[in-house]
Design a protein around this motif. Structure first.
Motif, PDB file in Angstrom:
ATOM      1  N   VAL A   1      10.531 -56.958  -8.837  1.00 29.42           N
ATOM      2  CA  VAL A   1      11.947 -57.176  -9.136  1.00 29.42           C
ATOM      3  C   VAL A   1      12.678 -55.857  -8.886  1.00 29.42           C
ATOM      4  CG1 VAL A   1      13.614 -57.804 -10.913  1.00 29.42           C
ATOM      5  CG2 VAL A   1      11.367 -58.910 -10.882  1.00 29.42           C
ATOM      6  N   PRO A   2      13.670 -55.838  -8.007  1.00 28.13           N
ATOM      7  CA  PRO A   2      14.362 -54.585  -7.694  1.00 28.13           C
ATOM      8  C   PRO A   2      15.178 -54.066  -8.866  1.00 28.13           C
ATOM      9  CG  PRO A   2      15.419 -56.437  -6.610  1.00 28.13           C
ATOM     10  CD  PRO A   2      14.158 -56.968  -7.203  1.00 28.13           C
ATOM     11  N   ALA A   3      15.413 -52.760  -8.858  1.00 30.77           N
ATOM     12  CA  ALA A   3      16.143 -52.127  -9.958  1.00 30.77           C
ATOM     13  C   ALA A   3      17.582 -52.615 -10.051  1.00 30.77           C
ATOM     14  CB  ALA A   3      16.118 -50.607  -9.779  1.00 30.77           C
ATOM     15  N   SER A   4      18.120 -53.164  -8.964  1.00 33.07           N
ATOM     16  CA  SER A   4      19.502 -53.659  -8.973  1.00 33.07           C
ATOM     17  C   SER A   4      19.666 -54.946  -9.773  1.00 33.07           C
ATOM     18  CB  SER A   4      19.968 -53.896  -7.535  1.00 33.07           C
ATOM     19  OG  SER A   4      19.112 -54.815  -6.870  1.00 33.07           O
ATOM     20  N   THR A   5      18.569 -55.575 -10.176  1.00 34.92           N
ATOM     21  CA  THR A   5      18.623 -56.823 -10.941  1.00 34.92           C
ATOM     22  C   THR A   5      19.007 -56.538 -12.389  1.00 34.92           C
ATOM     23  OG1 THR A   5      16.945 -57.839  -9.545  1.00 34.92           O
ATOM     24  CG2 THR A   5      17.291 -58.813 -11.714  1.00 34.92           C
ATOM     25  N   SER A   6      19.963 -57.299 -12.915  1.00 32.12           N
ATOM     26  CA  SER A   6      20.418 -57.113 -14.301  1.00 32.12           C
ATOM     27  C   SER A   6      19.689 -58.014 -15.285  1.00 32.12           C
ATOM     28  CB  SER A   6      21.924 -57.362 -14.406  1.00 32.12           C
ATOM     29  OG  SER A   6      22.644 -56.420 -13.641  1.00 32.12           O
ATOM     30  N   THR A   7      19.561 -59.285 -14.923  1.00 34.12           N
ATOM     31  CA  THR A   7      18.897 -60.248 -15.810  1.00 34.12           C
ATOM     32  C   THR A   7      18.085 -61.231 -14.994  1.00 34.12           C
ATOM     33  OG1 THR A   7      20.777 -61.771 -15.792  1.00 34.12           O
ATOM     34  CG2 THR A   7      20.725 -60.112 -17.560  1.00 34.12           C
ATOM     35  N   ILE A   8      17.067 -61.795 -15.658  1.00 28.33           N
ATOM     36  CA  ILE A   8      16.286 -62.883 -15.067  1.00 28.33           C
ATOM     37  C   ILE A   8      16.075 -63.939 -16.136  1.00 28.33           C
ATOM     38  CG2 ILE A   8      14.024 -63.562 -14.194  1.00 28.33           C
ATOM     39  CD1 ILE A   8      13.812 -61.093 -12.655  1.00 28.33           C
ATOM     40  N   ASN A   9      16.403 -65.189 -15.816  1.00 30.11           N
ATOM     41  CA  ASN A   9      16.115 -66.317 -16.688  1.00 30.11           C
ATOM     42  C   ASN A   9      14.765 -66.906 -16.292  1.00 30.11           C
ATOM     43  OD1 ASN A   9      18.606 -66.173 -18.095  1.00 30.11           O
ATOM     44  ND2 ASN A   9      19.617 -67.237 -16.409  1.00 30.11           N
ATOM     45  N   VAL A  10      13.887 -67.055 -17.273  1.00 27.88           N
ATOM     46  CA  VAL A  10      12.539 -67.566 -17.022  1.00 27.88           C
ATOM     47  C   VAL A  10      12.391 -68.925 -17.694  1.00 27.88           C
ATOM     48  CG1 VAL A  10      10.062 -67.088 -17.153  1.00 27.88           C
ATOM     49  CG2 VAL A  10      11.708 -65.180 -17.101  1.00 27.88           C
ATOM     50  N   SER A  11      11.873 -69.905 -16.950  1.00 25.58           N
ATOM     51  CA  SER A  11      11.544 -71.201 -17.534  1.00 25.58           C
ATOM     52  C   SER A  11      10.147 -71.596 -17.089  1.00 25.58           C
ATOM     53  CB  SER A  11      12.565 -72.260 -17.091  1.00 25.58           C
ATOM     54  OG  SER A  11      12.564 -72.401 -15.686  1.00 25.58           O
ATOM     55  N   GLY A  12       9.528 -72.479 -17.852  1.00 24.84           N
ATOM     56  CA  GLY A  12       8.174 -72.908 -17.538  1.00 24.84           C
ATOM     57  C   GLY A  12       7.189 -72.441 -18.600  1.00 24.84           C
ATOM     58  N   THR A  13       5.926 -72.726 -18.359  1.00 20.47           N
ATOM     59  CA  THR A  13       4.859 -72.282 -19.251  1.00 20.47           C
ATOM     60  C   THR A  13       4.053 -71.243 -18.491  1.00 20.47           C
ATOM     61  OG1 THR A  13       4.792 -74.445 -20.345  1.00 20.47           O
ATOM     62  CG2 THR A  13       2.870 -73.003 -20.617  1.00 20.47           C
ATOM     63  N   ILE A  14       4.210 -70.005 -18.869  1.00 21.27           N
ATOM     64  CA  ILE A  14       3.620 -68.918 -18.089  1.00 21.27           C
ATOM     65  C   ILE A  14       3.288 -67.720 -18.977  1.00 21.27           C
ATOM     66  CG2 ILE A  14       5.900 -68.012 -17.471  1.00 21.27           C
ATOM     67  CD1 ILE A  14       4.614 -67.105 -14.775  1.00 21.27           C
ATOM     68  N   LYS A  15       2.177 -67.101 -18.661  1.00 20.40           N
ATOM     69  CA  LYS A  15       1.790 -65.832 -19.288  1.00 20.40           C
ATOM     70  C   LYS A  15       1.793 -64.778 -18.200  1.00 20.40           C
ATOM     71  CE  LYS A  15      -1.736 -63.938 -22.420  1.00 20.40           C
ATOM     72  NZ  LYS A  15      -3.026 -64.251 -23.112  1.00 20.40           N
ATOM     73  N   PHE A  16       2.436 -63.638 -18.464  1.00 13.52           N
ATOM     74  CA  PHE A  16       2.521 -62.619 -17.438  1.00 13.52           C
ATOM     75  C   PHE A  16       2.611 -61.227 -18.041  1.00 13.52           C
ATOM     76  CE2 PHE A  16       6.906 -64.035 -18.257  1.00 13.52           C
ATOM     77  CZ  PHE A  16       7.597 -62.841 -18.404  1.00 13.52           C
ATOM     78  N   LEU A  17       2.276 -60.240 -17.227  1.00 13.83           N
ATOM     79  CA  LEU A  17       2.483 -58.846 -17.572  1.00 13.83           C
ATOM     80  C   LEU A  17       3.769 -58.363 -16.906  1.00 13.83           C
ATOM     81  CD1 LEU A  17      -1.099 -57.315 -17.033  1.00 13.83           C
ATOM     82  CD2 LEU A  17      -0.044 -57.960 -19.208  1.00 13.83           C
ATOM     83  N   GLU A  18       4.511 -57.520 -17.603  1.00  4.59           N
ATOM     84  CA  GLU A  18       5.721 -56.892 -17.099  1.00  4.59           C
ATOM     85  C   GLU A  18       5.511 -55.386 -17.152  1.00  4.59           C
ATOM     86  OE1 GLU A  18      10.105 -57.269 -18.897  1.00  4.59           O
ATOM     87  OE2 GLU A  18       8.777 -55.901 -19.993  1.00  4.59           O
ATOM     88  N   THR A  19       5.680 -54.715 -16.017  1.00  2.48           N
ATOM     89  CA  THR A  19       5.499 -53.256 -16.032  1.00  2.48           C
ATOM     90  C   THR A  19       6.583 -52.578 -15.228  1.00  2.48           C
ATOM     91  OG1 THR A  19       3.836 -51.488 -15.818  1.00  2.48           O
ATOM     92  CG2 THR A  19       3.944 -53.094 -14.028  1.00  2.48           C
ATOM     93  N   TYR A  20       6.965 -51.373 -15.691  1.00  2.00           N
ATOM     94  CA  TYR A  20       8.020 -50.597 -15.018  1.00  2.00           C
ATOM     95  C   TYR A  20       7.852 -49.134 -15.424  1.00  2.00           C
ATOM     96  CZ  TYR A  20      10.171 -51.201 -19.655  1.00  2.00           C
ATOM     97  OH  TYR A  20      10.384 -51.232 -21.011  1.00  2.00           O
ATOM     98  N   ILE A  21       8.671 -48.279 -14.849  1.00  4.33           N
ATOM     99  CA  ILE A  21       8.661 -46.865 -15.212  1.00  4.33           C
ATOM    100  C   ILE A  21       9.976 -46.513 -15.899  1.00  4.33           C
ATOM    101  CG2 ILE A  21       8.579 -44.503 -14.330  1.00  4.33           C
ATOM    102  CD1 ILE A  21       6.785 -45.436 -12.129  1.00  4.33           C
TER     103      ILE A  21
END
Length: 321
Positions: A301-321
């Motif tokens: 996901v690029p740094a220019s993104t402000s928000t993301i809406n997530v739907s569904g049944t999902i498990k995930f890792l989120e990582t950034y600096i």
């Protein structure tokens, strides 16, 4: 900019297994010895190539050079330039990996390398008897370390942990470690392929040669401090982010969603990497770009993104600096 998916790079290894092909739903004709899938990489010679969007066919390095702060964030661009700073992998160990250690940034630069390697592991669905080696369990000196390597007893000095899905380990540079037989995991690390191999069970490569050891280099990098516990302890929660690791090299959280959620990155000056662990979700950013992410997939996901809406049944890792 819309979120970017990259073509995975499948790495055959002498210790690799068959879980990655199944997990990523790909046809495997490599005799089930895929040890690693490099999901996002800017390691020279192994640069990820975009497989969707307007940047399709370009390497991550080329995209960073073109988009600069818009992709990685202003502070990250000042710090790393066109070099993308994180490497994400899935790892499947059918056999024990070598005992190894990685240098820190200062040690790496003294040897002409760009940076060291701090990393983390998130354990996915592994074998019932899977274990990891991580950290010294009792104090040893550099001289004692070299003696134990020479006589094949170095494993006796390393803490061993049975592992199951959801376990997490943070491995800062200097911490001796090994992924053992039966482990299946996601790895997040600094962009580096520098590994000092300490011990490899006298194993031979495909040409019948003993694999090279780096006893002296490792001795100079090992953190000989002994800690009581090397696990990362956290309490799982549904439908919210749970932080696993927060260090100067990366921050990582795990999400286990079965309800819609908005991820707010408006105050974050960084790219975000989303690593699918289970299930499937739809990610719609503030510009209306919609991306489906399934288990075994990774997106940037690029740094220019402000928000993301997530739907569904999902498990995930989120990582950034």
């Amino acid at each position: 900019m819309q979120p970017i998916k990259f073509k995975p790079m499948l790495k055959q290894t002498i210790w690799g297994g068959g879980k990655i092909a199944e997990f990523k739903h790909i046809n495997d004709n490599t005799d089930n010895n895929i040890g690693e899938s490099w999901e996002i990489s800017d390691v020279k010679g192994s640069e990820s190539v975009a497989e969707n969007g307007p940047h399709k066919g370009k390497t991550i390095h080329e995209i960073a050079a073109e988009m600069k702060e818009e992709l990685v964030g202003a502070d990250n661009y000042k710090r790393f330039g066109n070099d993308f700073p994180l490497l994400v992998k899935f790892i499947d160990a059918r056999q024990d990996l070598s005992i190894q250690v990685h240098p820190n940034d200062e040690q790496a630069k003294r040897k002409g390398l760009k940076n060291g390697k701090t990393e983390m592991w998130y354990i996915m669905e592994s074998e019932p008897d899977a274990k990891l080696l991580c950290g010294l369990k009792h104090e040893i000196s550099p001289e004692k370390y070299k003696q134990m390597v020479a006589d094949g007893t170095i494993c006796d000095a390393i803490a061993s942990f049975p592992v199951k899905e959801g376990d997490c380990f943070f491995i800062p540079s200097g911490r001796i470690h090994s992924i053992c037989q039966g482990c299946f995991l996601a790895e997040i690390q600094q962009t580096s392929d520098t590994t000092y191999r300490i011990y490899d069970y006298n194993r031979r490569d495909k040409d019948g040669n003993l694999r090279e050891l780096h006893t002296q280099e490792a001795a100079e990098c090992i953190d000989y401090t002994v800690q009581k516990d090397y696990r990362t302890h956290y309490v799982p929660e549904k439908n919210q982010g749970v932080q696993l690791v927060n260090c100067k090299h990366f921050s990582t959280a795990v999400y286990d969603l079965d309800e819609p959620m908005t991820l707010d990155y408006s105050e974050l000056d960084s790219f975000v990497i989303i690593i699918g662990l289970k299930g499937e979700g739809t990610f719609t950013d503030n510009e209306g770009n919609t991306t489906t992410l399934s288990e075994g997939e990774t997106m940037l996901v690029p740094a220019s993104t402000s928000t993301i809406n997530v739907s569904g049944t999902i498990k995930f890792l989120e990582t950034y600096i």
